[in-house]
Design a protein around this motif. Structure first.
Motif, PDB file in Angstrom:
ATOM      1  N   ARG A 104      16.010 131.020  63.211  1.00  0.00           N
ATOM      2  CA  ARG A 104      14.528 131.594  63.294  1.00  0.00           C
ATOM      3  C   ARG A 104      14.426 132.156  64.649  1.00  0.00           C
ATOM      4  NH1 ARG A 104       8.583 130.878  61.175  1.00  0.00           N
ATOM      5  NH2 ARG A 104       9.917 131.363  59.218  1.00  0.00           N
ATOM      6  N   HIS A 134      13.080 138.088  56.319  1.00  0.00           N
ATOM      7  CA  HIS A 134      12.699 136.433  56.089  1.00  0.00           C
ATOM      8  C   HIS A 134      13.282 136.408  54.647  1.00  0.00           C
ATOM      9  CE1 HIS A 134      11.500 132.813  56.071  1.00  0.00           C
ATOM     10  NE2 HIS A 134      10.265 132.828  56.292  1.00  0.00           N
ATOM     11  N   ARG A 171       7.908 140.695  58.373  1.00  0.00           N
ATOM     12  CA  ARG A 171       9.193 140.405  57.744  1.00  0.00           C
ATOM     13  C   ARG A 171       9.255 139.976  56.591  1.00  0.00           C
ATOM     14  NH1 ARG A 171      10.116 136.208  62.497  1.00  0.00           N
ATOM     15  NH2 ARG A 171       8.913 134.136  61.467  1.00  0.00           N
ATOM     16  N   VAL A 172       8.366 139.305  55.978  1.00  0.00           N
ATOM     17  CA  VAL A 172       8.174 138.784  54.770  1.00  0.00           C
ATOM     18  C   VAL A 172       7.890 140.082  53.756  1.00  0.00           C
ATOM     19  CG1 VAL A 172       6.443 137.640  52.822  1.00  0.00           C
ATOM     20  CG2 VAL A 172       7.154 136.656  55.330  1.00  0.00           C
ATOM     21  N   ARG A 225      -0.570 137.287  56.344  1.00  0.00           N
ATOM     22  CA  ARG A 225      -1.332 136.773  57.577  1.00  0.00           C
ATOM     23  C   ARG A 225      -1.364 138.007  58.416  1.00  0.00           C
ATOM     24  NH1 ARG A 225       0.349 134.327  62.348  1.00  0.00           N
ATOM     25  NH2 ARG A 225       2.515 134.559  61.858  1.00  0.00           N
ATOM     26  N   GLN A 227      -0.926 138.821  61.818  1.00  0.00           N
ATOM     27  CA  GLN A 227       0.181 138.468  62.814  1.00  0.00           C
ATOM     28  C   GLN A 227      -0.529 138.766  64.132  1.00  0.00           C
ATOM     29  OE1 GLN A 227       4.087 138.375  62.039  1.00  0.00           O
ATOM     30  NE2 GLN A 227       3.674 138.380  59.774  1.00  0.00           N
ATOM     31  N   PRO A 265       2.493 133.706  52.010  1.00  0.00           N
ATOM     32  CA  PRO A 265       3.459 132.803  52.588  1.00  0.00           C
ATOM     33  C   PRO A 265       3.207 131.735  53.513  1.00  0.00           C
ATOM     34  CG  PRO A 265       3.483 134.850  53.791  1.00  0.00           C
ATOM     35  CD  PRO A 265       2.384 134.733  52.661  1.00  0.00           C
ATOM     36  N   GLY A 266       1.907 131.458  53.920  1.00  0.00           N
ATOM     37  CA  GLY A 266       1.569 130.743  54.855  1.00  0.00           C
ATOM     38  C   GLY A 266       2.011 130.968  56.343  1.00  0.00           C
ATOM     39  N   PRO A 267       1.557 130.683  57.364  1.00  0.00           N
ATOM     40  CA  PRO A 267       0.339 129.919  57.444  1.00  0.00           C
ATOM     41  C   PRO A 267      -0.968 130.830  57.260  1.00  0.00           C
ATOM     42  CG  PRO A 267       1.119 130.360  59.618  1.00  0.00           C
ATOM     43  CD  PRO A 267       2.325 130.614  58.752  1.00  0.00           C
TER      44      PRO A 267
HETATM   45  N1  ASP Z   1       5.687 132.187  57.926  1.00  0.00           N
HETATM   46  C1  ASP Z   1       5.902 133.738  57.672  1.00  0.00           C
HETATM   47  C2  ASP Z   1       6.943 134.269  58.678  1.00  0.00           C
HETATM   48  O1  ASP Z   1       7.334 133.388  59.770  1.00  0.00           O
HETATM   49  C3  ASP Z   1       4.799 134.536  57.464  1.00  0.00           C
HETATM   50  C4  ASP Z   1       3.915 134.433  58.769  1.00  0.00           C
HETATM   51  O2  ASP Z   1       4.048 133.793  59.640  1.00  0.00           O
HETATM   52  O3  ASP Z   1       2.816 135.066  58.455  1.00  0.00           O
HETATM   53  O4  ASP Z   1       7.110 135.354  58.727  1.00  0.00           O
END
Ligand code: ASP
Ligand code: CP
Length: 314
Positions: A104, A134, A171-172, A225, A227, A265-267
């Protein structure tokens, strides 16, 4: 060497093989003996140069359940925080004899660079690179949708999925659009125009700015989320206005089909893109997504490490 850098690295049949394998892995996880000897003698390195809870822990649990040796490596506390380059870090991991590196990184393309640079000889698995992709998240989301709406079998033909919120930085969203449409689902993106990337006009999706009109038609709703850490501009007037137009709460949940599932997807930012009541409602599968993430990552590690002797995508 086979790498999982993008959903583009896998075709529909292989995506279904990953989902089917994860289904078998879930059965192992439910049993009394949670371990398989499959990756005994292999070393998996988790290289996390950006924060993570779910992805990091579930890749670790997955590797351990397959009996691999696991080395966890985060930017904080490593020489990455002293400015060591990705290449030098990779060569250090190569010296440790990593069979796979799960990476990551805040830079889009970091996983590709690691794989294409041939700084390491093992499999590279992208666990989230910048705003790019992701793939393991998309696979666990597809697994969760298939389990609830297709009885855990086949593809996702005809399933209606909404992806809602901060598409621009997600990216999700990118990986999910690629994978869910590959599996036959119909995807609708819902967000304010400022949070839809211009290139999304060319994606095989419907775009809507009206959440309420979309909700009654959806089988799965994936909330994203906001971001804030990736936002340099003001993308909406206020959090309150964002929540009132694009957040999900119990009133909006009442507009959905009763069998539909609510995902994230969290958080989560409770109170911003999702209310606490919606997050904890019977339609919410957010906690189950995390458990499914372990099964999917077991399947990925198994198929990409143990299977890499026979297959190649380079
Ligand atoms: N955990 C997911 C990501 O790392 C989604 C997010 O952070 O909002 O892409
Ligand atoms: N969904 C997800 O990737 O969560 P983490 O950022 O906590 O790993």
């Amino acid at each position: 060497m086979r790498h999982l850098l993008s959903i583009n690295d896998i075709d529909k049949d292989f995506a279904i093989t990953i989902l089917d394998t994860a289904h078998e892995m879930a059965r192992v996880s439910e049993g009394a003996v949670k371990k398989l000897p499959t990756l005994r003698g292999k070393t998996v390195v988790n290289l996390f140069a950006e924060d993570s809870t779910r992805t990091r822990i579930s890749f670790e649990a997955a590797a351990k359940r397959l009996s691999a040796d696991v080395i966890n490596f985060t930017a904080k506390g490593s020489s990455i925080s002293k400015g060591e380059s990705l290449k030098d870090t990779a060569q250090t991991l190569q010296a440790l004899g990593a069979d796979a590196v799960v990476i990551r990184h805040p830079a889009s393309g970091a996983a590709h660079q690691l794989a294409r640079g041939k700084w390491i000889s093992g499999t590279v698995i992208n666990a989230g690179d910048g705003t790019h992709e992701h793939p393991s998240q998309a696979l666990l989301d597809a697994f969760t949708i298939r389990k609830h709406l297709r009885g855990g079998k086949g593809d996702l033909s005809g399933v209606e999925v909404a992806i809602v919120g901060d598409i621009l930085h997600s990216r999700v969203a990118r990986s999910n659009v690629l994978l869910l449409t590959k599996l036959g689902a119909k995807v609708t993106l819902v967000a304010p125009p400022t949070l839809i990337p211009p290139q999304a006009q060319a994606w095989p999706v419907t775009i809507s700015y009206d959440f309420n009109s979309v909700l009654p038609h959806m089988d799965a709703i994936i909330m994203l989320r906001i971001q804030q850490e990736r936002m340099s501009d003001l993308y909406f007037p206020s959090e309150r206005e964002y929540s009132s137009l694009f957040g999900i709460d119990t009133e909006r949940l009442a507009l959905t089909k009763p069998h539909s599932i609510l995902m994230h997807p969290g958080p989560m930012n409770r109170g911003l893109e999702i209310s606490a009541e919606a997050a904890d409602s019977p339609q919410s599968v957010v906690v189950e997504q995390v458990a499914n993430g372990v099964s999917i990552r077991m399947a990925i590690l198994y198929l990409f490490i143990a299977g890499s002797q026979e297959s190649s995508n380079e």
